[in-house]
Write a protein that holds these residues in place. Structure first.
Motif, mmCIF file in Angstrom:
data_model
loop_
_atom_site.group_PDB
_atom_site.id
_atom_site.type_symbol
_atom_site.label_atom_id
_atom_site.label_comp_id
_atom_site.label_asym_id
_atom_site.label_seq_id
_atom_site.Cartn_x
_atom_site.Cartn_y
_atom_site.Cartn_z
ATOM 1 N N ARG A 7 0.829 -1.209 0.000
ATOM 2 C CA ARG A 7 0.000 0.000 0.000
ATOM 3 C C ARG A 7 0.862 1.257 0.000
ATOM 4 O O ARG A 7 0.390 2.336 -0.334
ATOM 5 C CB ARG A 7 -0.964 0.001 1.182
ATOM 6 C CG ARG A 7 -0.292 0.048 2.530
ATOM 7 C CD ARG A 7 -1.315 -0.097 3.657
ATOM 8 N NE ARG A 7 -0.677 -0.254 4.929
ATOM 9 C CZ ARG A 7 -0.409 0.747 5.757
ATOM 10 N NH1 ARG A 7 -0.745 1.973 5.431
ATOM 11 N NH2 ARG A 7 0.194 0.527 6.908
ATOM 12 N N HIS A 8 2.142 1.136 0.346
ATOM 13 C CA HIS A 8 3.042 2.279 0.404
ATOM 14 C C HIS A 8 3.556 2.697 -0.972
ATOM 15 O O HIS A 8 4.227 3.709 -1.103
ATOM 16 C CB HIS A 8 4.211 1.990 1.347
ATOM 17 C CG HIS A 8 3.744 1.644 2.727
ATOM 18 N ND1 HIS A 8 3.143 2.556 3.570
ATOM 19 C CD2 HIS A 8 3.745 0.465 3.396
ATOM 20 C CE1 HIS A 8 2.809 1.966 4.697
ATOM 21 N NE2 HIS A 8 3.160 0.693 4.618
ATOM 22 N N LEU A 9 3.222 1.913 -1.989
ATOM 23 C CA LEU A 9 3.632 2.264 -3.346
ATOM 24 C C LEU A 9 2.817 3.418 -3.906
ATOM 25 O O LEU A 9 3.227 4.056 -4.870
ATOM 26 C CB LEU A 9 3.483 1.053 -4.277
ATOM 27 C CG LEU A 9 4.458 -0.086 -4.051
ATOM 28 C CD1 LEU A 9 4.095 -1.266 -4.936
ATOM 29 C CD2 LEU A 9 5.879 0.361 -4.313
ATOM 30 N N ASN A 10 1.675 3.700 -3.322
ATOM 31 C CA ASN A 10 0.764 4.711 -3.864
ATOM 32 C C ASN A 10 1.075 6.128 -3.395
ATOM 33 O O ASN A 10 0.502 7.077 -3.915
ATOM 34 C CB ASN A 10 -0.682 4.367 -3.500
ATOM 35 C CG ASN A 10 -1.090 3.025 -4.069
ATOM 36 O OD1 ASN A 10 -0.668 2.645 -5.151
ATOM 37 N ND2 ASN A 10 -1.883 2.288 -3.311
ATOM 38 N N GLY A 11 1.942 6.277 -2.431
ATOM 39 C CA GLY A 11 2.207 7.605 -1.885
ATOM 40 C C GLY A 11 3.583 8.123 -2.211
ATOM 41 O O GLY A 11 4.297 7.598 -3.059
ATOM 42 N N GLN A 12 3.944 9.151 -1.496
ATOM 43 C CA GLN A 12 5.242 9.798 -1.618
ATOM 44 C C GLN A 12 6.202 9.176 -0.609
ATOM 45 O O GLN A 12 5.787 8.757 0.474
ATOM 46 C CB GLN A 12 5.076 11.294 -1.336
ATOM 47 C CG GLN A 12 6.254 12.151 -1.659
ATOM 48 C CD GLN A 12 6.454 12.354 -3.159
ATOM 49 O OE1 GLN A 12 5.626 11.970 -3.976
ATOM 50 N NE2 GLN A 12 7.560 12.945 -3.528
ATOM 51 N N VAL A 13 7.476 9.117 -0.953
ATOM 52 C CA VAL A 13 8.522 8.621 -0.056
ATOM 53 C C VAL A 13 9.471 9.776 0.200
ATOM 54 O O VAL A 13 9.949 10.406 -0.745
ATOM 55 C CB VAL A 13 9.290 7.438 -0.673
ATOM 56 C CG1 VAL A 13 10.321 6.898 0.305
ATOM 57 C CG2 VAL A 13 8.334 6.344 -1.125
ATOM 58 N N SER A 14 9.744 10.071 1.463
ATOM 59 C CA SER A 14 10.634 11.168 1.827
ATOM 60 C C SER A 14 11.795 10.645 2.644
ATOM 61 O O SER A 14 11.634 9.739 3.460
ATOM 62 C CB SER A 14 9.875 12.233 2.625
ATOM 63 O OG SER A 14 8.841 12.780 1.842
ATOM 64 N N ASP A 57 12.981 13.123 -2.353
ATOM 65 C CA ASP A 57 11.650 12.531 -2.407
ATOM 66 C C ASP A 57 11.498 11.728 -3.685
ATOM 67 O O ASP A 57 12.174 11.983 -4.680
ATOM 68 C CB ASP A 57 10.564 13.621 -2.403
ATOM 69 C CG ASP A 57 10.590 14.454 -1.155
ATOM 70 O OD1 ASP A 57 10.209 13.937 -0.101
ATOM 71 O OD2 ASP A 57 11.000 15.637 -1.230
ATOM 72 N N CYS A 58 10.590 10.789 -3.639
ATOM 73 C CA CYS A 58 10.224 10.028 -4.836
ATOM 74 C C CYS A 58 8.842 9.434 -4.592
ATOM 75 O O CYS A 58 8.315 9.504 -3.492
ATOM 76 C CB CYS A 58 11.248 8.930 -5.138
ATOM 77 S SG CYS A 58 11.374 7.644 -3.873
ATOM 78 N N THR A 59 8.282 8.851 -5.620
ATOM 79 C CA THR A 59 7.016 8.155 -5.444
ATOM 80 C C THR A 59 7.314 6.730 -4.962
ATOM 81 O O THR A 59 8.452 6.258 -5.061
ATOM 82 C CB THR A 59 6.232 8.074 -6.772
ATOM 83 O OG1 THR A 59 6.962 7.241 -7.677
ATOM 84 C CG2 THR A 59 5.999 9.456 -7.363
#
Length: 142
Positions: A7-14, A57-59
């Motif tokens: 489910r964490h693939l759908n958001g932003q990664v910081s 950051d990345c997706t």
């Protein structure tokens, strides 16, 4: 867990570079200790990290593409995959050699521009942590 279904693939990664701080309580008045403990209690997990500026950051999809360049049976992949399982990972000084070596060995010719950018950024952060061991990295979904 199949990381492609996280489910964490759908958001932003910081990526946050943080420093561990401590307070010397040996000569602190009791009233000040109570204020400090209260401040720590209400601030814990209530968005303190969110107010900091991220280093990069990345997706979630870009993150997955990036870490897939690592050997899946390696310690670095397992560490970085933790984000996809838990939505957050912490990289301490004891992890930097393992991660730096693994990401440095990636064939950059086979990476996208974003993956190359993430690798360069991570290696810069790991170098900073090496020079300042009270620092650590938090990778967190947003």
């Amino acid at each position: 867990m199949d990381v492609a279904e996280s489910r964490h693939l759908n958001g932003q990664v910081s990526f946050y570079r943080l420093s561990r701080k401590f307070v010397d309580e040996s000569e602190m008045p009791q009233e000040a200790k109570q204020v400090m403990y209260y401040s720590l209690a209400i601030g814990h997990h209530l968005g303190i990290v969110d107010c900091l500026k991220s280093e990069m950051d990345c997706t979630g999809q870009e993150y997955l593409e990036w870490i897939r360049a690592l050997p899946e049976d390696g310690e670095a992949y397992r560490k970085m995959k933790g984000f996809l399982m838990f939505g957050e990972i912490t990289v301490y000084p004891e992890h930097i050699d393992m991660l730096a070596l693994a990401f440095d060995q990636i064939d950059t010719e086979r990476q996208s521009e974003k993956s190359r950018e993430l690798t360069r950024g991570l290696l810069n952060i790991l170098t900073a942590i090496h020079h300042e061991p009270t620092m650590y990295l938090m990778v967190r979904g947003g």
